[in-house]
Motif scaffolding. Structure first.
Motif, mmCIF file in Angstrom:
data_model
loop_
_atom_site.group_PDB
_atom_site.id
_atom_site.type_symbol
_atom_site.label_atom_id
_atom_site.label_comp_id
_atom_site.label_asym_id
_atom_site.label_seq_id
_atom_site.Cartn_x
_atom_site.Cartn_y
_atom_site.Cartn_z
ATOM 1 N N GLN A 188 2.070 3.041 -16.924
ATOM 2 C CA GLN A 188 3.367 3.583 -16.535
ATOM 3 C C GLN A 188 3.234 4.855 -15.697
ATOM 4 O O GLN A 188 4.026 5.093 -14.787
ATOM 5 N N LEU A 218 6.940 -4.654 -19.250
ATOM 6 C CA LEU A 218 6.687 -3.493 -18.394
ATOM 7 C C LEU A 218 6.376 -3.928 -16.963
ATOM 8 O O LEU A 218 6.841 -3.305 -15.999
ATOM 9 N N GLU A 224 12.534 -2.719 -18.964
ATOM 10 C CA GLU A 224 12.442 -1.665 -19.966
ATOM 11 C C GLU A 224 13.436 -1.852 -21.101
ATOM 12 O O GLU A 224 13.215 -1.387 -22.223
ATOM 13 N N TYR A 283 2.939 11.352 -19.341
ATOM 14 C CA TYR A 283 3.969 10.572 -18.649
ATOM 15 C C TYR A 283 5.299 11.313 -18.628
ATOM 16 O O TYR A 283 5.908 11.505 -17.568
ATOM 17 N N ASP A 324 9.377 -4.750 -15.109
ATOM 18 C CA ASP A 324 10.341 -3.650 -15.165
ATOM 19 C C ASP A 324 11.533 -3.984 -16.054
ATOM 20 O O ASP A 324 12.685 -3.651 -15.739
ATOM 21 N N SER A 336 -0.075 1.811 -23.007
ATOM 22 C CA SER A 336 0.685 1.313 -21.862
ATOM 23 C C SER A 336 1.150 2.431 -20.933
ATOM 24 O O SER A 336 1.465 2.194 -19.768
ATOM 25 N N PHE A 337 1.201 3.656 -21.437
ATOM 26 C CA PHE A 337 1.657 4.767 -20.612
ATOM 27 C C PHE A 337 0.651 5.120 -19.515
ATOM 28 O O PHE A 337 1.004 5.804 -18.556
ATOM 29 N N GLU A 348 2.404 3.868 -12.171
ATOM 30 C CA GLU A 348 3.511 3.265 -11.449
ATOM 31 C C GLU A 348 4.573 4.271 -10.999
ATOM 32 O O GLU A 348 5.501 3.908 -10.295
#
Length: 270
Positions: free
Chosen positions: A122, A68, A73, A259, A71, A118-119, A125
């Motif tokens: 995210q 992550l 993904e 998210y 980047d 982790s979101f 970001e």
């Protein structure tokens, strides 16, 4: 006890606020550390926090977050699948050392804590992520606080007598409506100095209301896990509050929801 709970709660909020305000590597590091601690709390329930399964789990968590960070993904799904393969491999090679529920707990904890947590990073970001990440806490903690207040004032009908005897249907409705109102007020505030591609006064209440509704499921699911496992708290890391998962159970559950909702309303701008 109340003083200890209050002080540790304030410290927790300040640390979270600082980490999210800074963004970038600071938010990344904070989220990863919280995810690793939360994952270990799940593993402790099944007494595998220091096992080979745990090593695979911690490694998989770090690799997932590194993907992550850079980047990558396209690698995140591959890492989840590889993690499961290694976990099953360890289960087979060490058989019958580990039981099937321990192996499944290792995978469940990875997805439930590490991936869903982790979101938070995210969201931060995203374009305007600093503003969007506030929705996460308005939906979760706002819903929880206002549901409690509503339940104390007018709560009469039990929502889930076995899992959470103190929660009421009135509190459920009050929390969701309250979270939506907080979202509207926040949208009204931001609308004075930020030009979004959408109207935050109408969209943020929807995001917070839906997030608040989902957070109830997260809260009850966490209670169900604890009751089923015969424990009161996930840990003792936060004085007066328990473990990381005791404070972030709702946040973990709704982070992916917030998210994807914010991505949708903002037109997918990242």
């Amino acid at each position: 006890m109340f003083k200890q709970r209050l002080i540790s709660g304030i410290i927790l909020v300040l640390i979270a606020a600082f980490g999210l305000y800074m963004g970038g590597i600071v938010t990344f590091a904070m989220t990863l550390i919280v995810a690793l601690i939360g994952y270990s709390e799940i593993l402790k329930i099944y007494h595998i926090e220091k096992s080979s399964l745990a090593v695979i789990g911690y490694t998989g968590t770090i690799l997932y977050y590194v993907a992550l960070l850079f980047d990558l993904e396209q690698w995140t799904t591959a890492i989840i699948i590889l993690f499961l393969i290694f976990l099953l491999g360890c289960y087979v090679v060490r058989f019958p050392k580990y039981k099937v529920d321990q192996m499944m707990a290792g995978f469940f904890g990875f997805v439930y804590v590490a991936v869903m947590m982790s979101f938070i990073y995210q969201i931060r970001e995203l374009q305007n992520g600093g503003e969007f990440v506030v929705l996460l806490f308005l939906a979760a903690w706002g819903n929880d606080t206002l549901a409690y207040c509503t339940g104390m004032l007018i709560g009469k009908h039990k929502m889930s007598p076995i899992l959470s005897p103190k929660k009421s249907i009135e509190g459920l409705v009050g929390g969701i409506v309250g979270a939506a109102i907080l979202g509207a007020l926040y949208g009204l505030y931001l609308n004075t100095y930020i030009r979004f591609s959408f109207n935050p006064v109408t969209m943020f209440p929807i995001v917070c209301g839906l997030g608040g509704a989902v957070s109830v499921i997260g809260d009850l699911a966490a209670s169900a896990i604890k009751r089923d496992s015969g424990i009161k708290d996930y840990g003792t890391l936060i004085p007066g509050h328990g473990g990381i998962l005791d404070r972030f159970d709702s946040i973990i559950f709704i982070a992916p929801v917030i998210y994807y909702l914010t991505v949708m309303i903002s037109g997918g701008a990242i």
